[in-house]
Each structure stands twice: as structure tokens, then as C-alpha cells.
Motif scaffolding. Structure first.
Motif, PDB file in Angstrom:
ATOM      1  N   CYS A  93      56.968  38.361  37.019  1.00 21.47           N
ATOM      2  CA  CYS A  93      56.667  39.781  37.186  1.00 21.47           C
ATOM      3  C   CYS A  93      56.125  39.963  38.602  1.00 21.47           C
ATOM      4  O   CYS A  93      54.980  39.611  38.888  1.00 21.47           O
ATOM      5  N   ALA A  94      56.972  40.470  39.472  1.00 19.55           N
ATOM      6  CA  ALA A  94      56.597  40.639  40.868  1.00 19.55           C
ATOM      7  C   ALA A  94      56.148  42.071  41.118  1.00 19.55           C
ATOM      8  O   ALA A  94      56.834  43.023  40.752  1.00 19.55           O
ATOM      9  N   ALA A  95      54.974  42.199  41.731  1.00 24.95           N
ATOM     10  CA  ALA A  95      54.400  43.520  41.989  1.00 24.95           C
ATOM     11  C   ALA A  95      54.537  43.880  43.465  1.00 24.95           C
ATOM     12  O   ALA A  95      54.046  43.153  44.326  1.00 24.95           O
ATOM     13  N   SER A  96      55.222  44.976  43.720  1.00 18.71           N
ATOM     14  CA  SER A  96      55.349  45.430  45.105  1.00 18.71           C
ATOM     15  C   SER A  96      54.076  46.155  45.513  1.00 18.71           C
ATOM     16  O   SER A  96      53.408  46.778  44.692  1.00 18.71           O
ATOM     17  N   GLN A  97      53.722  46.040  46.782  1.00 11.77           N
ATOM     18  CA  GLN A  97      52.574  46.722  47.353  1.00 11.77           C
ATOM     19  C   GLN A  97      51.258  46.334  46.709  1.00 11.77           C
ATOM     20  O   GLN A  97      50.297  47.108  46.734  1.00 11.77           O
ATOM     21  N   ILE A  98      51.224  45.156  46.129  1.00 10.30           N
ATOM     22  CA  ILE A  98      49.981  44.574  45.623  1.00 10.30           C
ATOM     23  C   ILE A  98      49.814  43.236  46.319  1.00 10.30           C
ATOM     24  O   ILE A  98      50.731  42.415  46.310  1.00 10.30           O
ATOM     25  N   PHE A  99      48.649  43.003  46.893  1.00 15.09           N
ATOM     26  CA  PHE A  99      48.455  41.783  47.671  1.00 15.09           C
ATOM     27  C   PHE A  99      47.815  40.672  46.866  1.00 15.09           C
ATOM     28  O   PHE A  99      47.908  39.503  47.220  1.00 15.09           O
ATOM     29  N   SER A 100      47.160  41.031  45.779  1.00 16.29           N
ATOM     30  CA  SER A 100      46.591  40.004  44.914  1.00 16.29           C
ATOM     31  C   SER A 100      46.421  40.588  43.521  1.00 16.29           C
ATOM     32  O   SER A 100      46.316  41.804  43.347  1.00 16.29           O
ATOM     33  N   ILE A 101      46.389  39.706  42.542  1.00 15.65           N
ATOM     34  CA  ILE A 101      46.259  40.103  41.145  1.00 15.65           C
ATOM     35  C   ILE A 101      44.835  39.824  40.689  1.00 15.65           C
ATOM     36  O   ILE A 101      44.396  38.676  40.712  1.00 15.65           O
TER      37      ILE A 101
ATOM     38  N   LYS B 257      49.588  35.028  44.102  1.00 19.54           N
ATOM     39  CA  LYS B 257      49.488  36.224  44.960  1.00 19.54           C
ATOM     40  C   LYS B 257      49.827  37.474  44.170  1.00 19.54           C
ATOM     41  O   LYS B 257      48.999  37.977  43.417  1.00 19.54           O
ATOM     42  N   ASN B 258      51.043  37.983  44.303  1.00 20.34           N
ATOM     43  CA  ASN B 258      51.381  39.241  43.643  1.00 20.34           C
ATOM     44  C   ASN B 258      52.408  39.059  42.532  1.00 20.34           C
ATOM     45  O   ASN B 258      53.091  40.000  42.150  1.00 20.34           O
ATOM     46  N   THR B 259      52.518  37.854  42.007  1.00 17.43           N
ATOM     47  CA  THR B 259      53.482  37.585  40.929  1.00 17.43           C
ATOM     48  C   THR B 259      52.781  36.932  39.749  1.00 17.43           C
ATOM     49  O   THR B 259      52.005  35.995  39.910  1.00 17.43           O
ATOM     50  N   LEU B 260      53.101  37.458  38.574  1.00 14.84           N
ATOM     51  CA  LEU B 260      52.582  36.912  37.324  1.00 14.84           C
ATOM     52  C   LEU B 260      53.714  36.175  36.616  1.00 14.84           C
ATOM     53  O   LEU B 260      54.863  36.630  36.641  1.00 14.84           O
ATOM     54  N   TYR B 261      53.391  35.053  36.006  1.00 16.39           N
ATOM     55  CA  TYR B 261      54.404  34.237  35.350  1.00 16.39           C
ATOM     56  C   TYR B 261      54.044  34.010  33.885  1.00 16.39           C
ATOM     57  O   TYR B 261      52.880  34.028  33.500  1.00 16.39           O
ATOM     58  N   LEU B 262      55.096  33.775  33.100  1.00 13.46           N
ATOM     59  CA  LEU B 262      54.913  33.333  31.721  1.00 13.46           C
ATOM     60  C   LEU B 262      55.899  32.205  31.465  1.00 13.46           C
ATOM     61  O   LEU B 262      57.109  32.429  31.419  1.00 13.46           O
ATOM     62  N   GLN B 263      55.383  31.006  31.343  1.00 13.29           N
ATOM     63  CA  GLN B 263      56.206  29.859  30.994  1.00 13.29           C
ATOM     64  C   GLN B 263      56.258  29.762  29.480  1.00 13.29           C
ATOM     65  O   GLN B 263      55.215  29.667  28.826  1.00 13.29           O
ATOM     66  N   MET B 264      57.465  29.796  28.927  1.00 11.84           N
ATOM     67  CA  MET B 264      57.672  29.786  27.489  1.00 11.84           C
ATOM     68  C   MET B 264      58.384  28.486  27.120  1.00 11.84           C
ATOM     69  O   MET B 264      59.526  28.272  27.534  1.00 11.84           O
TER      70      MET B 264
ATOM     71  N   ASN C  65      51.673  43.196  32.499  1.00 11.69           N
ATOM     72  CA  ASN C  65      50.621  44.129  32.872  1.00 11.69           C
ATOM     73  C   ASN C  65      49.818  43.496  33.991  1.00 11.69           C
ATOM     74  O   ASN C  65      49.359  42.364  33.845  1.00 11.69           O
ATOM     75  N   ILE C  66      49.668  44.203  35.092  1.00 11.30           N
ATOM     76  CA  ILE C  66      48.938  43.668  36.242  1.00 11.30           C
ATOM     77  C   ILE C  66      47.845  44.637  36.661  1.00 11.30           C
ATOM     78  O   ILE C  66      48.084  45.846  36.771  1.00 11.30           O
TER      79      ILE C  66
END
Length: 113
Positions: A22-30, A72-79, A93-94
Motif C-alpha cells: 500500500c503505497a501512499a503518495s504525498q506522505i513522507f512517513s507512516i 517510509k510511505n509504504t505499508l506491507y502485508l505478508q500473507m 489504512n495509513i
């Protein structure tokens, strides 16, 4: 405008693995984030969350099989070791800060042989 783009979904066989991003544009950190899922006719349910201290929480059905992480600005889910009950639309959700949160549009994951 912030946008969340989910990727990595699709069809996977039981016992297989999948990695959602889940890549978030215009977000520099989560600051914090999570993954949720929904099947038709049922409410959206929590899968996993990560707080600002990187503490994680998992729903019982996925504990030991799924892993949340961020970069950084990407959330991951390893299944891993997925089963047909994991079939659902997955939403990320970020939160870039504690009082702001954004949702992805959802991505389909289908577990079937």
C-alpha cells in the motif's frame, strides 16, 4: 491530494503466499497503519495494525501467518499459508499522524485451488 495505491493481490492457492503493498503518495512517513478485510454481506474486519511504536496486533485467524511491516510511505502485508477463509477484499489504512488517516480502495485476494 493523498492517495493510497494497493497492489499484490490476486489468486493464490491454499498454502501459498502473497504480499500486499500500500503505497501512499504525498506522505513522507507512516505514523501508524493497518490492514482490514471484507467479504460480501459482512462488515469490514481488522486483520492487523501497527502503532507509532511499531507494536503490532493481529486478529486471531491470521496470527502466526500474516505479518505487517512498513517502509517510509509504504505499508506491507505478508500473507503466508493462506486458506480459503482469507478470501476477501483487503483495505489498507495509513495514518501520517495520530489524528489523520486515509483508506485504500481495496484489493481482491482470492484463495482457491
Amino acid at each position: 491530494q493523498v492517495q493510497l495505491v494497493e497492489s499484490g493481490g490476486g489468486l493464490v492457492q491454499p498454502g501459498g503466499s502473497l504480499r500486499l503493498s500500500c503505497a501512499a503518495s504525498q506522505i513522507f512517513s507512516i505514523y501508524a497503519g493497518g490492514w482490514y478485510r471484507q467479504v460480501p454481506g459482512k462488515p469490514r474486519e481488522l486483520v492487523t495494525t501497527m502503532d507509532s511504536a511499531m507494536r503490532t496486533d493481529y486478529a486471531s485467524p491470521v496470527k502466526g501467518r500474516f505479518t505487517i511491516s512498513k517502509d517510509k510511505n509504504t505499508l506491507y502485508l505478508q500473507m503466508n499459508n493462506v486458506n480459503p477463509d482469507d478470501t476477501a477484499v483487503y483495505y489498507c489504512n495509513i495514518k501520517p499522524k495520530f489524528d489523520v488517516n486515509y483508506w485504500g480502495k481495496g484489493i481482491q485476494v482470492t484463495v482457491s485451488s
